[in-house]
Design an enzyme around this catalytic site. Structure first.
Site, PDB file in Angstrom:
ATOM      1  N   THR A 218     -16.638  10.319   0.447  1.00  0.00           N
ATOM      2  CA  THR A 218     -16.139  10.213   1.812  1.00  0.00           C
ATOM      3  C   THR A 218     -14.869   9.385   1.923  1.00  0.00           C
ATOM      4  OG1 THR A 218     -17.699   8.381   2.125  1.00  0.00           O
ATOM      5  CG2 THR A 218     -18.373  10.553   2.937  1.00  0.00           C
ATOM      6  N   GLY A 219     -14.225   9.060   0.794  1.00  0.00           N
ATOM      7  CA  GLY A 219     -12.984   8.294   0.845  1.00  0.00           C
ATOM      8  C   GLY A 219     -13.161   6.986   1.592  1.00  0.00           C
ATOM      9  N   ASP A 220     -14.310   6.346   1.390  1.00  0.00           N
ATOM     10  CA  ASP A 220     -14.587   5.112   2.134  1.00  0.00           C
ATOM     11  C   ASP A 220     -13.871   3.924   1.495  1.00  0.00           C
ATOM     12  OD1 ASP A 220     -15.754   3.396   4.052  1.00  0.00           O
ATOM     13  OD2 ASP A 220     -17.539   4.654   4.105  1.00  0.00           O
TER      14      ASP A 220
ATOM     15  N   CYS B 272       0.824  -1.204   0.000  1.00  0.00           N
ATOM     16  CA  CYS B 272       0.000   0.000   0.000  1.00  0.00           C
ATOM     17  C   CYS B 272       0.858   1.254   0.000  1.00  0.00           C
ATOM     18  CB  CYS B 272      -0.964  -0.024   1.179  1.00  0.00           C
ATOM     19  SG  CYS B 272      -2.283  -1.224   0.951  1.00  0.00           S
TER      20      CYS B 272
ATOM     21  N   GLY C  31     -10.954 -12.511 -14.219  1.00  0.00           N
ATOM     22  CA  GLY C  31      -9.913 -11.520 -13.997  1.00  0.00           C
ATOM     23  C   GLY C  31      -9.377 -11.004 -15.303  1.00  0.00           C
TER      24      GLY C  31
END
Lengths: 127, 206
Positions: free
Chosen positions: B48-50, B17, B139
């Site tokens: 809300t950047g959830d 990350c 995928g």
């Protein structure tokens, strides 16, 4: 549980700020209670800092209140990007101990109560 | 050097990350997007950047969708697959949902990485999906300059079970379920990612 978020690349500060802004409340976090991985504190003290924790801090540091005595290494850990990090949960005060015990029993023994949510500007305050 | 001996983290300029764009850069990029049309069913969008998007499809059910992928954070390909998949599925749980299926997202530098290494990454991801009780139902894969792996995950929940990052109430207590410090934790000296320690800390004020 009132709010839950996954702590990942923006670090505890960054994802805590998202919760603070969205809830229009202040998150008050006790730095000393935040769980750390085994070697993390020693490595951070020795100066091993990720580039992303600098980038994170540069982009939101103005919205985080720190005690003057907080060491730099600790601030870097609180901004450290987490890969597959834990969940940050805001839970009603009377339910908190029971939920913590449930989480620990479910295989997350490092889970800890790290602070609370208080009225105030939407920021993260470290105490 | 045999392809199978190449260290996975040596193929990437960053890992995990830590590859994410910083919040400030992301905000700037998204600010250029045209305002989205209002979708009444979209309970959680980008505002809300959830952790994931939530769309209510009827009175009883919501679909939760998320995607996460990144460059290698460790050298063991199976572990990389497991970490990336766990990280992706976690966003469904963070919204209060139950995952139902995943799609694999794969970019690999063909010619620089052994096919069995790629196979081990995929197997690690599939192993985590199996333990979460969901299939890897499809995928997409591309030839890319650096290895990338992750999942798009679909989950479901009842509308009253949605847990946003924005519903905290004054007086709540905060729980963190795992320790911090992934960004600087070498698995061993021999396998510490080449990019891990990037800078020396300034002397601490204490």
């Amino acid at each position: 549980m009132h709010a839950v978020t996954d702590v990942t690349g923006f670090g505890l500060f960054g994802h805590g700020l998202e919760m603070a802004r969205g809830s229009d409340l202040m998150l008050r976090i006790e730095a000393a209670t935040v769980p750390l991985l085994g070697e993390a504190a020693a490595l951070a003290r020795a100066g091993f800092i990720t580039g992303a924790s600098h980038r994170n801090w540069d982009s939101y540091g103005a919205e985080v209140e720190l005690p003057v005595e907080l060491p730099e290494w600790q601030r870097h850990l609180l901004a450290d990007p987490q890969t597959s990090g834990g969940l940050l949960v805001a839970v009603a005060r009377e339910r908190a101990e029971a939920l913590l015990a449930e989480i620990q029993a479910a295989g997350y023994p490092a889970a800890r109560l790290i602070g609370d949510v208080v009225a105030g500007p939407p920021r993260v305050r470290i105490i | 050097m045999e392809l199978s001996e190449v260290r996975l983290t040596s193929l990437a300029h960053g890992g995990g990350c830590g590859c994410k764009l910083s919040p400030a850069v992301l905000r700037e990029l998204l600010s250029a997007m045209p305002a989205a049309q209002a979708f009444p069913g979209l309970l959680v969008g980008t505002e809300t950047g959830d952790d994931a998007a939530v769309y209510q499809i009827d009175e009883q059910s919501c679909v939760i969708a998320t995607t996460d992928f990144f460059m290698p954070v460790v050298d063991d390909p199976r572990d990389f697959g497991r970490i990336a998949a766990t990280n992706a599925i976690s966003d469904i749980y963070a919204m209060g949902g139950r995952p139902i299926m995943a799609l694999a997202i794969l970019g690999m530098p063909l010619g620089k990485i052994a096919p069995e290494t790629v196979g081990a990454i995929l197997a690690g991801g599939a192993e985590v999906c199996a333990s979460a009780g969901i299939p890897v139902a499809g995928g997409h894969s591309i030839d890319a300059p650096e290895p990338i792996y992750g999942l798009a995950v679909i989950g479901i929940c009842r509308p009253d079970a949605v847990r946003r990052n924005s519903g905290a109430k004054a007086g709540d207590r905060l729980i963190l379920t795992k320790g911090l410090g992934v960004g600087r934790r070498p698995c061993s000296t021999a396998s510490a990612p080449s990019w891990a320690p990037t800078r020396r800390c300034m002397p601490s004020p204490m």
